[in-house]
Write a protein that holds these residues in place. Structure first.
Motif, PDB file in Angstrom:
ATOM      1  N   ASN A 100       6.209  12.571 -14.569  1.00  0.00           N
ATOM      2  CA  ASN A 100       6.706  13.432 -15.643  1.00  0.00           C
ATOM      3  C   ASN A 100       7.962  12.885 -16.314  1.00  0.00           C
ATOM      4  OD1 ASN A 100       4.633  15.121 -14.987  1.00  0.00           O
ATOM      5  ND2 ASN A 100       5.886  16.523 -13.785  1.00  0.00           N
ATOM      6  N   ARG A 101       8.696  12.075 -15.613  1.00  0.00           N
ATOM      7  CA  ARG A 101       9.935  11.504 -16.154  1.00  0.00           C
ATOM      8  C   ARG A 101       9.727  10.121 -16.758  1.00  0.00           C
ATOM      9  NH1 ARG A 101      13.680  13.218 -11.074  1.00  0.00           N
ATOM     10  NH2 ARG A 101      13.577  15.459 -11.444  1.00  0.00           N
ATOM     11  N   GLY A 102       8.484   9.680 -16.814  1.00  0.00           N
ATOM     12  CA  GLY A 102       8.190   8.379 -17.401  1.00  0.00           C
ATOM     13  C   GLY A 102       8.335   7.213 -16.446  1.00  0.00           C
ATOM     14  N   ARG A 103       8.642   7.488 -15.190  1.00  0.00           N
ATOM     15  CA  ARG A 103       8.747   6.427 -14.195  1.00  0.00           C
ATOM     16  C   ARG A 103       7.358   6.022 -13.707  1.00  0.00           C
ATOM     17  NH1 ARG A 103      12.697   9.567 -10.238  1.00  0.00           N
ATOM     18  NH2 ARG A 103      10.960  10.953 -10.578  1.00  0.00           N
ATOM     19  N   ILE A 104       7.212   4.757 -13.423  1.00  0.00           N
ATOM     20  CA  ILE A 104       5.927   4.257 -12.924  1.00  0.00           C
ATOM     21  C   ILE A 104       5.853   4.493 -11.425  1.00  0.00           C
ATOM     22  CG2 ILE A 104       4.513   2.207 -12.568  1.00  0.00           C
ATOM     23  CD1 ILE A 104       5.544   1.188 -15.232  1.00  0.00           C
ATOM     24  N   GLN A 105       4.722   5.010 -11.028  1.00  0.00           N
ATOM     25  CA  GLN A 105       4.480   5.312  -9.621  1.00  0.00           C
ATOM     26  C   GLN A 105       3.178   4.622  -9.215  1.00  0.00           C
ATOM     27  OE1 GLN A 105       3.964   9.524  -9.114  1.00  0.00           O
ATOM     28  NE2 GLN A 105       4.391   9.448  -6.930  1.00  0.00           N
ATOM     29  N   PHE A 106       3.136   4.054  -8.025  1.00  0.00           N
ATOM     30  CA  PHE A 106       1.926   3.410  -7.516  1.00  0.00           C
ATOM     31  C   PHE A 106       1.305   4.309  -6.453  1.00  0.00           C
ATOM     32  CE2 PHE A 106       4.415  -0.093  -9.174  1.00  0.00           C
ATOM     33  CZ  PHE A 106       3.459  -0.784  -9.904  1.00  0.00           C
ATOM     34  N   ILE A 107       0.010   4.534  -6.589  1.00  0.00           N
ATOM     35  CA  ILE A 107      -0.725   5.340  -5.616  1.00  0.00           C
ATOM     36  C   ILE A 107      -1.679   4.407  -4.873  1.00  0.00           C
ATOM     37  CG2 ILE A 107      -2.239   7.333  -5.267  1.00  0.00           C
ATOM     38  CD1 ILE A 107       0.503   8.021  -6.564  1.00  0.00           C
ATOM     39  N   ASP A 108      -1.473   4.314  -3.570  1.00  0.00           N
ATOM     40  CA  ASP A 108      -2.297   3.422  -2.739  1.00  0.00           C
ATOM     41  C   ASP A 108      -3.545   4.132  -2.243  1.00  0.00           C
ATOM     42  OD1 ASP A 108      -0.376   1.455  -2.956  1.00  0.00           O
ATOM     43  OD2 ASP A 108       0.657   2.053  -1.123  1.00  0.00           O
ATOM     44  N   GLY A 109      -4.658   3.412  -2.289  1.00  0.00           N
ATOM     45  CA  GLY A 109      -5.892   3.877  -1.666  1.00  0.00           C
ATOM     46  C   GLY A 109      -6.450   5.158  -2.236  1.00  0.00           C
ATOM     47  N   THR A 110      -7.149   5.876  -1.383  1.00  0.00           N
ATOM     48  CA  THR A 110      -7.718   7.160  -1.782  1.00  0.00           C
ATOM     49  C   THR A 110      -7.810   8.076  -0.578  1.00  0.00           C
ATOM     50  OG1 THR A 110      -9.466   8.197  -3.077  1.00  0.00           O
ATOM     51  CG2 THR A 110     -10.162   6.585  -1.456  1.00  0.00           C
ATOM     52  N   ASP A 111      -7.974   9.337  -0.871  1.00  0.00           N
ATOM     53  CA  ASP A 111      -8.143  10.346   0.172  1.00  0.00           C
ATOM     54  C   ASP A 111      -9.635  10.401   0.520  1.00  0.00           C
ATOM     55  OD1 ASP A 111      -8.348  12.593   1.736  1.00  0.00           O
ATOM     56  OD2 ASP A 111      -7.398  13.939   0.299  1.00  0.00           O
ATOM     57  N   PRO A 112      -9.989  10.189   1.784  1.00  0.00           N
ATOM     58  CA  PRO A 112     -11.406  10.233   2.168  1.00  0.00           C
ATOM     59  C   PRO A 112     -12.081  11.558   1.794  1.00  0.00           C
ATOM     60  CG  PRO A 112     -10.115   9.325   3.953  1.00  0.00           C
ATOM     61  CD  PRO A 112      -9.137   9.817   2.921  1.00  0.00           C
ATOM     62  N   ASN A 113     -11.322  12.653   1.799  1.00  0.00           N
ATOM     63  CA  ASN A 113     -11.908  13.949   1.450  1.00  0.00           C
ATOM     64  C   ASN A 113     -12.309  13.997  -0.027  1.00  0.00           C
ATOM     65  OD1 ASN A 113     -11.586  15.035   4.060  1.00  0.00           O
ATOM     66  ND2 ASN A 113      -9.430  15.389   3.618  1.00  0.00           N
TER      67      ASN A 113
END
Length: 134
Positions: free
Chosen positions: A27-40
């Protein structure tokens, strides 16, 4: 395609889902990295495929989930869907028939859960018996 190659494809998908990295702006324009995925989350998508029996519908669902208000509730969820979409797009599932794609998706779901539980290196066949038991 024979079962051995289908299992190899499932393993590749599961490992790619674990190593995928989505890049998202918060929301603040910062880059965020999301690793992998949730098995569910992946399991829900696989169940949808089993119900619809159409890889194009599955692709369409995943693309819409990325943009849906549901995914907007958290960047993490959106990142999971981005990672799933990216891996499935590259997987070549669209070249398989329903039975083969079902086999691959089912096994990739199981393997993803197995790998996420940290048991990747400890397969049942390579597990040594506890000391004193043979």
């Amino acid at each position: 395609m024979d079962r051995i190659n289908l299992i190899k494809k499932a393993e590749a998908i599961a490992k790619d889902l674990i190593s995928a990295k989505a890049q998202i702006k918060d929301n603040r324009g910062r880059i965020q990295f999301i690793d992998g995925t949730d098995p569910n989350e992946y399991s829900k998508i696989v169940k949808y495929y089993f119900k619809e029996k159409d890889i194009k519908k599955l692709s369409s669902l995943v693309q819409s989930l990325i943009k849906s208000p549901f995914a907007q509730r958290s960047n993490r969820t959106k990142g999971y869907y981005i990672n799933i979409e990216s891996v499935l797009r590259k997987s070549g599932l669209d070249k398989l028939n329903y039975k083969e794609a079902s086999y691959v998706l089912g096994w990739s779901e199981k393997l993803l859960k197995y790998y996420k539980a940290g048991r990747e290196e400890e397969s049942p066949k390579s597990k040594k018996p506890p000391p004193g038991r043979r």
